[in-house]
Write a protein that holds these residues in place. Structure first.
Motif, PDB file in Angstrom:
ATOM      1  N   LEU A 153       0.795  -1.195  -0.013  1.00 35.35           N
ATOM      2  CA  LEU A 153       0.219   0.552  -0.277  1.00 35.35           C
ATOM      3  C   LEU A 153       0.796   1.106  -0.249  1.00 35.35           C
ATOM      4  O   LEU A 153       1.635   1.496   0.877  1.00 35.35           O
ATOM      5  CB  LEU A 153      -0.918  -0.376   1.470  1.00 35.35           C
ATOM      6  CG  LEU A 153      -2.242   0.885   1.381  1.00 35.35           C
ATOM      7  CD1 LEU A 153      -3.488   1.102   0.069  1.00 35.35           C
ATOM      8  CD2 LEU A 153      -2.667   1.301   2.640  1.00 35.35           C
ATOM      9  N   THR A 154       0.791   2.010  -0.647  1.00 35.43           N
ATOM     10  CA  THR A 154       1.338   3.327  -0.488  1.00 35.43           C
ATOM     11  C   THR A 154      -0.004   4.446  -0.621  1.00 35.43           C
ATOM     12  O   THR A 154      -0.484   4.210  -0.819  1.00 35.43           O
ATOM     13  CB  THR A 154       2.063   3.768  -2.502  1.00 35.43           C
ATOM     14  OG1 THR A 154       1.159   3.084  -3.383  1.00 35.43           O
ATOM     15  CG2 THR A 154       3.825   2.995  -1.795  1.00 35.43           C
ATOM     16  N   GLY A 155       0.692   5.782  -0.515  1.00 36.12           N
ATOM     17  CA  GLY A 155      -0.659   6.928  -0.355  1.00 36.12           C
ATOM     18  C   GLY A 155      -0.538   7.690  -1.765  1.00 36.12           C
ATOM     19  O   GLY A 155       1.128   8.196  -2.063  1.00 36.12           O
ATOM     20  N   VAL A 382       1.454  12.121   5.283  1.00 37.66           N
ATOM     21  CA  VAL A 382       1.154  10.968   5.332  1.00 37.66           C
ATOM     22  C   VAL A 382       1.425   9.959   4.272  1.00 37.66           C
ATOM     23  O   VAL A 382       2.075   8.740   4.123  1.00 37.66           O
ATOM     24  CB  VAL A 382      -1.225  10.914   5.608  1.00 37.66           C
ATOM     25  CG1 VAL A 382      -1.378   8.529   5.637  1.00 37.66           C
ATOM     26  CG2 VAL A 382      -1.113  11.055   6.793  1.00 37.66           C
ATOM     27  N   ALA A 383       0.581  10.802   2.791  1.00 35.94           N
ATOM     28  CA  ALA A 383       0.951   9.772   1.644  1.00 35.94           C
ATOM     29  C   ALA A 383       2.447  10.049   1.348  1.00 35.94           C
ATOM     30  O   ALA A 383       2.872   9.047   0.751  1.00 35.94           O
ATOM     31  CB  ALA A 383       0.594  10.799   0.522  1.00 35.94           C
ATOM     32  N   GLY A 384       3.838  10.183   1.536  1.00 36.88           N
ATOM     33  CA  GLY A 384       4.809  10.225   1.495  1.00 36.88           C
ATOM     34  C   GLY A 384       4.894   9.417   2.399  1.00 36.88           C
ATOM     35  O   GLY A 384       6.090   8.904   1.750  1.00 36.88           O
ATOM     36  N   ARG A 385       4.483   8.818   2.865  1.00 38.47           N
ATOM     37  CA  ARG A 385       5.409   7.959   4.179  1.00 38.47           C
ATOM     38  C   ARG A 385       4.491   6.681   4.476  1.00 38.47           C
ATOM     39  O   ARG A 385       5.323   5.736   4.759  1.00 38.47           O
ATOM     40  CB  ARG A 385       5.301   8.263   5.390  1.00 38.47           C
ATOM     41  CG  ARG A 385       6.481  10.192   5.677  1.00 38.47           C
ATOM     42  CD  ARG A 385       6.758   9.912   7.195  1.00 38.47           C
ATOM     43  NE  ARG A 385       7.453  10.886   7.955  1.00 38.47           N
ATOM     44  CZ  ARG A 385       8.670  11.578   7.443  1.00 38.47           C
ATOM     45  NH1 ARG A 385       9.575   9.955   7.055  1.00 38.47           N
ATOM     46  NH2 ARG A 385       9.124  12.835   8.115  1.00 38.47           N
ATOM     47  N   LEU A 386       3.825   6.448   3.194  1.00 37.84           N
ATOM     48  CA  LEU A 386       2.945   5.582   3.716  1.00 37.84           C
ATOM     49  C   LEU A 386       3.736   4.203   1.965  1.00 37.84           C
ATOM     50  O   LEU A 386       3.211   4.634   1.289  1.00 37.84           O
ATOM     51  CB  LEU A 386       1.580   5.484   2.764  1.00 37.84           C
ATOM     52  CG  LEU A 386       0.319   4.702   2.722  1.00 37.84           C
ATOM     53  CD1 LEU A 386       0.189   4.171   4.773  1.00 37.84           C
ATOM     54  CD2 LEU A 386      -0.725   5.271   2.246  1.00 37.84           C
ATOM     55  N   LYS A 387       3.916   3.747   2.775  1.00 35.60           N
ATOM     56  CA  LYS A 387       4.800   2.387   1.806  1.00 35.60           C
ATOM     57  C   LYS A 387       5.039   0.955   2.914  1.00 35.60           C
ATOM     58  O   LYS A 387       5.820   1.159   3.773  1.00 35.60           O
ATOM     59  CB  LYS A 387       6.314   2.803   1.361  1.00 35.60           C
ATOM     60  CG  LYS A 387       6.502   1.498   0.453  1.00 35.60           C
ATOM     61  CD  LYS A 387       8.030   1.590   0.037  1.00 35.60           C
ATOM     62  CE  LYS A 387       8.034   0.964  -1.551  1.00 35.60           C
ATOM     63  NZ  LYS A 387       9.851   1.062  -1.639  1.00 35.60           N
ATOM     64  N   GLN A 388       4.110   0.542   2.965  1.00 37.73           N
ATOM     65  CA  GLN A 388       3.521  -1.006   4.222  1.00 37.73           C
ATOM     66  C   GLN A 388       2.112  -1.907   3.473  1.00 37.73           C
ATOM     67  O   GLN A 388       1.958  -1.941   2.475  1.00 37.73           O
ATOM     68  CB  GLN A 388       2.960  -0.199   5.359  1.00 37.73           C
ATOM     69  CG  GLN A 388       1.500   0.203   4.893  1.00 37.73           C
ATOM     70  CD  GLN A 388       0.922   0.599   6.763  1.00 37.73           C
ATOM     71  OE1 GLN A 388       1.665   2.230   6.336  1.00 37.73           O
ATOM     72  NE2 GLN A 388      -0.315   0.691   6.532  1.00 37.73           N
ATOM     73  N   ASN A 389       2.448  -3.133   3.968  1.00 34.88           N
ATOM     74  CA  ASN A 389       1.915  -4.156   3.179  1.00 34.88           C
ATOM     75  C   ASN A 389       0.137  -4.109   3.675  1.00 34.88           C
ATOM     76  O   ASN A 389       0.115  -3.200   4.251  1.00 34.88           O
ATOM     77  CB  ASN A 389       2.326  -5.587   4.943  1.00 34.88           C
ATOM     78  CG  ASN A 389       1.743  -6.482   5.009  1.00 34.88           C
ATOM     79  OD1 ASN A 389       2.417  -7.473   3.542  1.00 34.88           O
ATOM     80  ND2 ASN A 389       0.731  -7.413   5.014  1.00 34.88           N
ATOM     81  N   LEU A 390      -0.333  -5.100   2.889  1.00 35.68           N
ATOM     82  CA  LEU A 390      -1.462  -4.777   2.269  1.00 35.68           C
ATOM     83  C   LEU A 390      -1.953  -6.010   1.420  1.00 35.68           C
ATOM     84  O   LEU A 390      -1.666  -6.941   1.553  1.00 35.68           O
ATOM     85  CB  LEU A 390      -1.532  -3.749   1.120  1.00 35.68           C
ATOM     86  CG  LEU A 390      -3.160  -3.575   0.365  1.00 35.68           C
ATOM     87  CD1 LEU A 390      -3.706  -3.183   1.314  1.00 35.68           C
ATOM     88  CD2 LEU A 390      -2.682  -3.047  -0.707  1.00 35.68           C
ATOM     89  N   ARG A 391      -3.471  -6.546   2.407  1.00 37.84           N
ATOM     90  CA  ARG A 391      -4.248  -7.342   2.136  1.00 37.84           C
ATOM     91  C   ARG A 391      -5.527  -7.046   1.495  1.00 37.84           C
ATOM     92  O   ARG A 391      -6.030  -5.373   1.969  1.00 37.84           O
ATOM     93  CB  ARG A 391      -4.750  -8.426   2.868  1.00 37.84           C
ATOM     94  CG  ARG A 391      -3.239  -9.165   3.803  1.00 37.84           C
ATOM     95  CD  ARG A 391      -3.821 -10.133   4.133  1.00 37.84           C
ATOM     96  NE  ARG A 391      -2.184 -11.093   4.490  1.00 37.84           N
ATOM     97  CZ  ARG A 391      -2.250 -12.607   5.267  1.00 37.84           C
ATOM     98  NH1 ARG A 391      -3.902 -12.494   5.382  1.00 37.84           N
ATOM     99  NH2 ARG A 391      -1.543 -13.436   5.793  1.00 37.84           N
ATOM    100  N   LEU A 392      -6.071  -7.970   0.675  1.00 36.35           N
ATOM    101  CA  LEU A 392      -7.559  -6.421  -0.150  1.00 36.35           C
ATOM    102  C   LEU A 392      -8.644  -8.368  -0.285  1.00 36.35           C
ATOM    103  O   LEU A 392      -7.687  -8.884  -0.328  1.00 36.35           O
ATOM    104  CB  LEU A 392      -7.335  -6.488  -1.351  1.00 36.35           C
ATOM    105  CG  LEU A 392      -5.878  -4.436  -1.603  1.00 36.35           C
ATOM    106  CD1 LEU A 392      -6.084  -4.731  -2.786  1.00 36.35           C
ATOM    107  CD2 LEU A 392      -6.390  -3.992  -0.937  1.00 36.35           C
TER     108      LEU A 392
END
Length: 404
Positions: A153-155, A382-392
């Motif tokens: 997940l990114t923002g 928030v968007a600039g730092r968002l890079k993390q695990n994700l499930r959908l």
């Protein structure tokens, strides 16, 4: 509905004795014998049984397969129970419903039949909305074709910049509308050529929409694809407008953060880290920016009070809702699909309903999403730092015909 009831009353038999004379007694004995013989005869033969009619039950609604590997080339959808969705019973669905209402302005074919209910339930409670979802939809875990469930997940967001119509006083970075020959010359000039070649400058004459101060902020606007300008007009008045994506020069996108990492210049390649590096190295800003040859052109849109509550129009063609719209790879998840998103942090912890309403050149893969955080400085942080695990989990109508 009022249920009518019929009043009933039980009466007991009269307990008085009945007087029977001898003649009547012989007559009654004859009748009794006749009844006994008839009863024994009836017991000795089976009466024919009437044919039993088959039960008349309406057939259940037909359930079609969902878009899986046969139609969504980059993902596999695995049916699961609602209990698998983390936090499903806790999400406040009000904002998500606003995003869903927006999707119903241009619904995907599978979801168009549900839009009447979506509109009707816009004023319902979260519990009622949740119950309706469980009745009409079925959850599917989104996986890669080889079964991987974890993704990234990114923002993204809308930058908010001060701008002027006439250059000067530090406002010397132009934002352009598309040139006339953009569709003829492919690819068009690179970012460096646009800044330095007279032929590229001549092609862009008269195409400046506005001027901003900071070239790095302009680059952020290019990468995000849209933004808001607080623009000072020639008469001194200030107006809020939106710059929406209108095309690119068809050059490949290169991450300036990756360039800094590859050069060993930073350890933090988030936007705050990049900004800090440019402030310490102003003489190398052009070198940094030219490492990304892609250039974005914009169109200006008015921004009224209603539009200001939503983001720009995504690839689905509807305005994005902060915190409830995501960009996806449409080869994995169709536009307009409600999606359950879960991410454990560290920047944000989310388990919520979102709508797949946009896409992006870097959003590629099955379990991949870009989360729209809104507009302005805080959304950018928030968007600039968002890079993390994700499930959908994709939520698909139970009776929808698959798209091929």
């Amino acid at each position: 509905m009022v249920h009518q009831t019929i009043a009933t009353r039980m009466t007991s038999a009269n307990s008085a004795s009945i007087n029977i004379n001898p003649m009547n007694f012989r007559l009654l004995r004859l009748v009794a014998m006749t009844l006994i013989v008839g009863t024994l005869a009836a017991c000795s033969t089976k009466p024919p049984q009437p044919p039993v009619a088959p039960p008349t039950t309406s057939p259940p609604p037909k359930e079609y397969p969902v878009p899986g590997t046969q139609s969504q080339s980059k993902s596999r959808w695995i049916p699961v129970t609602w209990e698998e969705l983390p936090g499903f019973s806790d999400d406040s669905l009000f904002d998500a419903w606003n995003a869903w209402l927006r999707s119903c302005e241009r619904p995907a074919p599978a979801f168009a039949p549900l839009c009447g209910d979506v509109r009707r339930l816009s004023i319902a409670s979260g519990e009622e909305q949740r119950a309706w979802m469980m009745d009409k939809l079925r959850p599917y875990r989104v996986e890669t074709t080889d079964g991987k469930v974890d993704g990234m997940l990114t923002g993204y967001y809308e930058p908010y910049l001060d701008a002027v119509r006439t250059p000067g006083n530090g406002f010397n970075v132009p934002l352009y509308a598309p040139p006339a020959d953009l569709g003829v010359r492919k690819p068009w000039y690179t970012r460096q050529q646009i800044d330095t070649l007279p032929t590229a400058q001549a092609a862009l004459a008269g195409k400046v929409l506005a001027w901003v101060r900071d070239p790095v902020e302009a680059m952020v606007l290019h990468i995000q694809g849209s933004g808001r300008l607080r623009v000072q007009e020639a008469d001194g008045s200030v107006r809020l407008v939106r710059l929406a994506f209108a095309g690119t020069n068809d050059q490949p996108y290169k991450s300036i953060g990756k360039w800094l990492l590859d050069q060993g210049l930073v350890r933090d390649a988030t936007w705050p880290g990049i900004t800090a590096w440019t402030q310490q190295n102003p003489q190398r800003v052009n070198e940094l920016l030219w490492s990304n040859p892609r250039f974005v052109f914009f169109r200006e849109e008015p921004l009224n009070a209603l539009d200001a509550n939503f983001g720009p129009r995504g690839a689905q063609g509807v305005p994005l809702t902060p915190g409830r719209s995501i960009a996806v790879d449409r080869a994995s998840i169709p536009y307009g699909t409600p999606v359950w998103l879960s991410t454990p942090g560290p920047t944000v912890q989310l388990s919520r309903l979102v709508l797949a309403q946009d896409t992006g050149s870097a959003i590629i893969g099955a379990v991949r999403a870009d989360y729209f955080t809104g507009w302005g400085h805080e959304a950018g942080e928030v968007a600039g730092r968002l890079k993390q695990n994700l499930r959908l989990w994709a939520l698909w109508p139970k009776t929808a015909q698959p798209s091929n």
